[in-house]
Design a protein around this motif. Structure first.
Motif, PDB file in Angstrom:
ATOM      1  N   HIS A 256      -0.991  -3.682   1.174  1.00 55.66           N
ATOM      2  CA  HIS A 256      -1.458  -2.382   0.690  1.00 55.66           C
ATOM      3  C   HIS A 256      -0.622  -1.904  -0.499  1.00 55.66           C
ATOM      4  O   HIS A 256      -1.167  -1.418  -1.498  1.00 55.66           O
ATOM      5  N   GLN A 260      -2.179  -1.271  -4.297  1.00 55.02           N
ATOM      6  CA  GLN A 260      -2.056  -0.009  -5.018  1.00 55.02           C
ATOM      7  C   GLN A 260      -1.352  -0.191  -6.359  1.00 55.02           C
ATOM      8  O   GLN A 260      -1.716   0.426  -7.361  1.00 55.02           O
ATOM      9  N   ARG A 265      -1.035   2.241  -9.842  1.00 55.75           N
ATOM     10  CA  ARG A 265      -0.158   3.303  -9.338  1.00 55.75           C
ATOM     11  C   ARG A 265       1.300   2.864  -9.400  1.00 55.75           C
ATOM     12  O   ARG A 265       1.608   1.677  -9.462  1.00 55.75           O
ATOM     13  N   VAL A 270       3.131   5.218  -4.234  1.00 55.39           N
ATOM     14  CA  VAL A 270       2.649   4.477  -3.063  1.00 55.39           C
ATOM     15  C   VAL A 270       3.532   4.752  -1.847  1.00 55.39           C
ATOM     16  O   VAL A 270       3.045   5.047  -0.757  1.00 55.39           O
TER      17      VAL A 270
END
Length: 338
Positions: A256, A260, A265, A270
């Motif tokens: 994940h 991101q 990002r 995050v």
């Protein structure tokens, strides 16, 4: 004779392991937060970390370290690597002599570069130590999905004695004498999962993901064997198995993070929104320090580290990997005989 177990740490995986143990033996879960401990005791749930999941009704919980540890015959450390030493030190005044201590953490200690079993050996010397590791996603196990894991210990006789405690009809545990290899694999797969997640975020496709996983496995094996691990371990549950699960599952925290980052990002954005630890973020600098110490080339891990700590973008990282010089597939590994 019943073996009384104490699981230290009520995160998603610590709670899940405590749930598995409660099927077979008296088990207490230690939670730092008294509210979490009360919820486990009274409702057999841990909504903060495992929303919607029901825990074994025999599992109890406490926020008192003394109550959890003093009468335990087995200690399982279910806390992240960055808090492992301090939490283990809190058990030291309560733990009885010769009680085995097993780590669930898949990380390396910053500063010392130690594996968690090496930390155990420093903090509570003389205690048998080990690690439980493998492709184990907590929510799937609690939902009734079949899974397998590896118990690696300093004493194989003790490992065989404890093996059955973790097993249920749908959770199978194998023993493995290669403690170092299993721990190195568990730490490195988290860093590599960030790379796999970045590929997903960039929309690169399955071919790229397969290449990242396969070449990442080669990096894992190179460093792992240099640190004393057995090459076979990296093709097993603790190596390839855990790497696959962590690199492809939407439940993976490290994947994940990478996804991101691939979407553009920043790592600060995050991490700020996450409620659980992504070990790969903290392990990346330690992995690179170990790679330098052992003279091991790790281009994928190096690019992940650059994105996390040096302002490199995920797109730049992948462009850098593609622009590397031409090498043999077995570059850095022992060549087979003709």
């Amino acid at each position: 004779m019943e073996i009384r177990c104490a699981v230290i740490g009520a995160g998603s995986w610590g709670t899940t392991v405590a749930h598995l143990l409660a099927h077979n033996t008296p088990t207490v879960l230690w939670a730092r937060d008294p509210v979490v401990a009360a919820e486990v005791r009274q409702s057999s749930t841990n909504e903060r970390y495992l929303p919607g999941a029901s825990l074994h009704p025999a599992l109890t919980a406490t926020d008192s370290m003394a109550d959890a540890v003093a009468s335990a015959d087995l200690i399982i450390m279910g806390v992240p690597s960055h808090g492992f030493r301090d939490t283990l030190e809190a058990t030291a005044t309560h733990i009885r002599p010769w009680v085995p201590v097993i780590s669930l953490a898949k990380g390396l200690e910053q500063g010392t570069r130690l594996r968690m079993t090496e930390v155990i050996n420093e903090v509570v010397p003389g205690h048998p130590y080990g690690v439980l590791t493998g492709p184990n996603l907590a929510k799937e196990i609690l939902a009734g999905g079949a899974a397998a894991s590896v118990l690696a210990m300093s004493d194989d006789t003790i490992a065989q004695r404890l093996q059955a405690l973790f097993c249920t009809n749908l959770f199978r545990v194998y023993t493995n004498p290669d403690v170092a290899g299993c721990e190195v694999a568990g730490a490195l797969k988290n860093v590599l999962a960030i790379a796999s997640g970045m590929a997903d975020g960039l929309g690169t496709g399955d071919n790229t993901r397969a290449a990242v996983i396969t070449r990442g496995l080669a990096e894992m094996a190179r460093l792992g064997t240099a640190m004393g691990g057995h090459i076979v371990t990296f093709g097993g549950l603790a190596g390839l198995g855990d790497l696959l699960a962590t690199c492809i599952s939407p439940q993976s925290r490290n994947r994940h993070v990478g996804e991101q980052l691939g979407l553009g990002r920043t790592i600060e954005e995050v991490i700020d929104e996450m409620h659980m630890v992504a070990e790969g973020v903290k392990s990346a600098p330690v992995v690179m320090a170990l790679a330098e110490e052992h003279g091991i080339e790790m281009p994928i891990a190096a690019e992940v580290h650059a994105v996390l700590y040096r302002g490199r973008t995920a797109e730049e990282a992948y462009r850098g990997l593609l622009n590397r010089g031409h090498v043999e597939e077995m570059h850095g590994m022992r060549r087979p005989r003709a």
